[in-house]
Write an enzyme that holds these catalytic residues in place. Sequence first.
Site, short mmCIF file in Angstrom:
data_model
loop_
_atom_site.label_atom_id
_atom_site.label_comp_id
_atom_site.label_asym_id
_atom_site.label_seq_id
_atom_site.Cartn_x
_atom_site.Cartn_y
_atom_site.Cartn_z
N HIS A 15 -1.80 -36.71 -25.80
CA HIS A 15 -2.77 -36.90 -26.89
C HIS A 15 -3.29 -35.57 -27.44
O HIS A 15 -3.33 -35.34 -28.64
CB HIS A 15 -4.00 -37.68 -26.41
CG HIS A 15 -3.69 -39.02 -25.83
ND1 HIS A 15 -2.68 -39.80 -26.31
CD2 HIS A 15 -4.27 -39.72 -24.83
CE1 HIS A 15 -2.65 -40.93 -25.61
NE2 HIS A 15 -3.60 -40.90 -24.71
N LYS A 39 3.71 -44.23 -23.16
CA LYS A 39 3.59 -43.05 -22.32
C LYS A 39 3.39 -43.49 -20.85
O LYS A 39 2.96 -44.62 -20.64
CB LYS A 39 2.45 -42.17 -22.79
CG LYS A 39 1.09 -42.80 -22.58
CD LYS A 39 0.00 -41.84 -22.85
CE LYS A 39 -1.33 -42.50 -22.59
NZ LYS A 39 -2.13 -42.08 -21.56
N ARG A 53 7.73 -61.19 -15.55
CA ARG A 53 8.24 -61.80 -14.32
C ARG A 53 7.53 -63.09 -13.93
O ARG A 53 8.08 -63.92 -13.26
CB ARG A 53 8.14 -60.80 -13.17
CG ARG A 53 9.18 -59.71 -13.27
CD ARG A 53 9.03 -58.67 -12.19
NE ARG A 53 7.89 -57.78 -12.45
CZ ARG A 53 7.74 -56.60 -11.87
NH1 ARG A 53 8.60 -56.19 -10.97
NH2 ARG A 53 6.71 -55.84 -12.14
N ASP A 86 2.25 -42.73 -29.08
CA ASP A 86 1.04 -42.04 -28.63
C ASP A 86 -0.05 -42.61 -29.53
O ASP A 86 -0.12 -42.27 -30.72
CB ASP A 86 1.17 -40.53 -28.82
CG ASP A 86 -0.03 -39.79 -28.26
OD1 ASP A 86 -1.15 -40.34 -28.37
OD2 ASP A 86 0.13 -38.70 -27.71
N HIS A 87 -0.84 -43.50 -28.99
CA HIS A 87 -1.72 -44.27 -29.86
C HIS A 87 -2.71 -43.40 -30.63
O HIS A 87 -3.24 -43.81 -31.65
CB HIS A 87 -2.45 -45.38 -29.09
CG HIS A 87 -3.47 -44.88 -28.13
ND1 HIS A 87 -3.18 -44.59 -26.83
CD2 HIS A 87 -4.79 -44.63 -28.29
CE1 HIS A 87 -4.28 -44.18 -26.23
NE2 HIS A 87 -5.27 -44.19 -27.08
N ASP A 135 -2.14 -37.52 -18.19
CA ASP A 135 -2.58 -38.73 -18.87
C ASP A 135 -3.13 -38.46 -20.27
O ASP A 135 -2.96 -39.28 -21.17
CB ASP A 135 -3.65 -39.45 -18.04
CG ASP A 135 -3.90 -40.85 -18.56
OD1 ASP A 135 -2.91 -41.58 -18.79
OD2 ASP A 135 -5.07 -41.22 -18.77
N PHE A 168 13.16 -57.75 -14.49
CA PHE A 168 13.78 -56.74 -15.34
C PHE A 168 15.23 -56.46 -14.96
O PHE A 168 16.01 -55.96 -15.76
CB PHE A 168 12.97 -55.43 -15.30
CG PHE A 168 11.57 -55.58 -15.84
CD1 PHE A 168 11.32 -56.35 -16.97
CD2 PHE A 168 10.49 -54.97 -15.21
CE1 PHE A 168 10.04 -56.50 -17.46
CE2 PHE A 168 9.20 -55.10 -15.70
CZ PHE A 168 8.97 -55.88 -16.83
N LYS A 211 -4.43 -43.49 -35.08
CA LYS A 211 -5.84 -43.56 -35.49
C LYS A 211 -6.00 -43.04 -36.91
O LYS A 211 -5.41 -42.02 -37.27
CB LYS A 211 -6.72 -42.76 -34.53
CG LYS A 211 -6.81 -43.39 -33.15
CD LYS A 211 -7.65 -42.55 -32.22
CE LYS A 211 -7.62 -43.09 -30.81
NZ LYS A 211 -8.24 -44.40 -30.66
N LYS A 227 -13.01 -37.29 -17.50
CA LYS A 227 -13.57 -38.60 -17.20
C LYS A 227 -15.00 -38.41 -16.72
O LYS A 227 -15.33 -37.36 -16.14
CB LYS A 227 -12.76 -39.24 -16.06
CG LYS A 227 -11.35 -39.63 -16.47
CD LYS A 227 -11.42 -40.97 -17.13
CE LYS A 227 -10.06 -41.53 -17.45
NZ LYS A 227 -10.16 -42.75 -18.25
N GLU A 248 -14.61 -38.95 -21.95
CA GLU A 248 -14.79 -40.38 -21.69
C GLU A 248 -15.91 -40.54 -20.68
O GLU A 248 -15.98 -39.77 -19.72
CB GLU A 248 -13.51 -40.98 -21.12
CG GLU A 248 -12.38 -40.97 -22.14
CD GLU A 248 -11.12 -41.64 -21.63
OE1 GLU A 248 -11.08 -42.02 -20.45
OE2 GLU A 248 -10.17 -41.76 -22.43
#
Lengths: 367, 514
Positions: free
Chosen positions: B265, B173, B62, B202-203, B260, B106, B207, B365, B241
């Site tokens: 994952h 996602k 945008r 889904d990254h 998340d 959009f 891997k 986290k 993490e």
Amino acid sequence: MTNTAGNIKIADIESELNRLWESQEKKGSTRACLFNLIIYSSTERRVNYLEDMAQTIIKKFPCRLIFIRGNESVGSNYLNVSVSTVSSGAGNDSIACDQINIEVGYKLLERVPFLVLPHLIPDLPVYLLWGQDPTTENEILPHLEKFADRLIFDSDCAKDLQMFSIKLLKMIEKSSGEILDLNWAMLFGWREAFSMVFNSKESLDHMAHAKAIHITYNAKKNGVVYHPEIRAVYLLGWIASQMNWRFKSIEQKGNLSQTVFSSDNGNIIISLFPQEENETVPGNILGVEISTYTDHYYSFTRVQAQSKIVIHISSAEACDLPITIPLPDTKRGFTFLKELFYYSPCDSYKRMLTLLSEINWQGVCDI
Amino acid sequence: MTTTETKPLEEISRLRKVAEPCVMVIFGATGDLTGRKLFPALYNLYREGQLPPHFACVAFARREKTNEQFRAEMLDAVNTYSRIKPVDKELWESFSEQIFYHRSDFHEDDGYESLKTLLHDLDNKLGTKGNRVFYLSTQPSFFPLVTEKLKEHELIYDFNTVHDKWSRVIIEKPFGHDLASAQELQNHLMKFLNEDQIYRIDHYLGKETVQNLLIFRFSNPIFESIWNNHFVDNVQITVSEEIGIGTRGKFWEEAGLLRDIVQNHMMQLLSLVAMEPPTSFKANAIRDEKVKVVESIRPFPVQHLHKFIIRGQYGPGFINGEPVKGYRQEDNVDPQSNVETFAAMELFIDNWRWAGVPFYLRAGKRLPKRSTEIAIVFKDAPGFLFESQGKKLEANTLVIRIQPDEGISLKMNCKVPGLTNPIQPVKMDFRYGSFFGATPPEAYERLICDCMVGDNTLFARVDEVMASWRLFTPVLENWASEKAKNFPNYKSGTWGPEEANVLVERNGRKWRVM
């Protein structure tokens, strides 16, 4: 050989170690680790001692060493970290391991567990060598002990041996890891000697009829060892608890302490006799004499120069040839380190603590 | 040309399909993901000759920007985030000529029309042959709108009737926020797209170490033969993490950790670890087996939820020796927030292979370190031989480290040298970095490349996604209706709340020390 990166950012611990390793690898060193060893000391006098011990350990067993030097002065306020790679093995650099040094002031002690946890190497045992009295308030230990496979205390830091024993017994009940202490491990050679001598029905019967036991120890204080009597007390406690003798009384006569136990065969007086010696390490047991109601006499004498115990056994009728038993070298030997890290603390340690926890040691073990 | 056509010059032995000419259009291109992940991935693919020679990338967003401005921003981003730095100037110059910026909202029809014209021009100028990859890197709420507009303006081709060119849509996602919304989104997409045109990214699946799971399991019979309930005591999957939620407070307040990380994952990792051998390495053969795993997971008993899944929220604590805020003190977070930043659970897969084996999953986290790994904990050796040791022997544990320090290690027991027999656990360790030297490609490199060649093996299929939502939606509903009474229940820098330990320890097990 040591390769060091001094005062680094905490977030850079692993990357700095990796950087040091890259230079080590060029020289053909292999990074090795058998276990995680966390050492904590908050008293200046024990830092050097534990540091020496750490180097002895690394020489035999490459490990990730995390050495924490706490400062218990209330106003101190700093947290410094450095890392190094240290050679293991004898005289070459082919095997080396990691060392993380943490220096922390009183005000920041609470941060230390958070700092240590990310740097444990997974899947390998975690050993804590704790140079602080567990009965005192502790910011770090409660957070780390649950990750430890073995917790080794330095009983020389105990302020009150009775309270120390009570505390350790509670910890043994609660903990999933194993608990023991340095002085107990150092007594290994003497315990071995006793079990070798008293290994027949006949000799055990003599011991069961013991009348007096006289334990002489090196009471010389050297600025590092404050409680040279502890190993002697442990030997006393171990013998009495293994023989199921019941505690009756304790008395201090000058520098001699006398503890009286009872058995089905009569009372047993165990005397601890301090003697100052320059030739041997403070706290070492110098000799043990046992006389029995059956007129048997056992004399165990440490021959320091040759690191061995010579044993004479006699009775009214006979006098045996002396027996010699080597003592493991706590400075260089595998045996002591294996006792420290690998052998499970046996039930006899717990029984000894149970007995010691019943006795007020004030006067024998001065603060 | 379609992907099924014969290519006589493609060398089978390379086992790598060559991407066809195409244009990739990134929607929401001024967002974080584009600079942090997508452009570094595209640049590295270009650098390694993995992009088709006839290629262009159009950034659709945008904000007002010129091509030059956008290219300069992306150069900065690649210099900062690429796995290979610094950027090669000459390479970048030629690569950047293929990058274009297209400003539009959009919902603006004109924007799609002008995009169509631009793409047509690029086809003519660069030879991209009408092939399109649309990457939806927007907020999920825009997925339906963008796909509808793309179809309306004939930018998406009909899968069944158009064969001389192709269009594919990569969807970031989260795919829905619960079962009903995922189903609704899927129904909407199905109006415009065929399932084979949808690439749900889904990254984690991109891997190297995750891909290696299949190779490791199915090319090493020694492991596969003991990969079952006869030998495995439990499986532990951890995604930890040390960072907090940073500036993503608003997102976290709506999402939470289960949505998340766990629902997507971790379920992907779980299904790869637990799946049966596929009949081939074709996408659907693998995905068929993965979905069976998720569908075999025993649903959580809602009445006794807390016995099988627990939640946590971080409070203040210390990371790297510095004090850090608790979740409720983060920006854009409700000071009484009920959102979870930690979850731990015990799952059972009710099938022949895994009956009775607990799968312990934990994610959070502000844990002590960043680490993702799968630990297969094997059953104990019969104890009677070693009773004299006075303690239980350590269980053999096979650990697959997904990140960082990618590798595989095996813990085993060993005699300490000497005349007596004390036993100590030791480990054999394989490290990708040490062994192969080169930095492995980033997940996005592999996934973008796969999309261009039309291989959707490493993307989530709709039935996998739905099965996962089916499992977790009742939990999310329960957690939304019952406020957590003890939040925050773990300090930053620790391994989560005590309840997580209880979950595992009640059965005589323990979390692996990481």
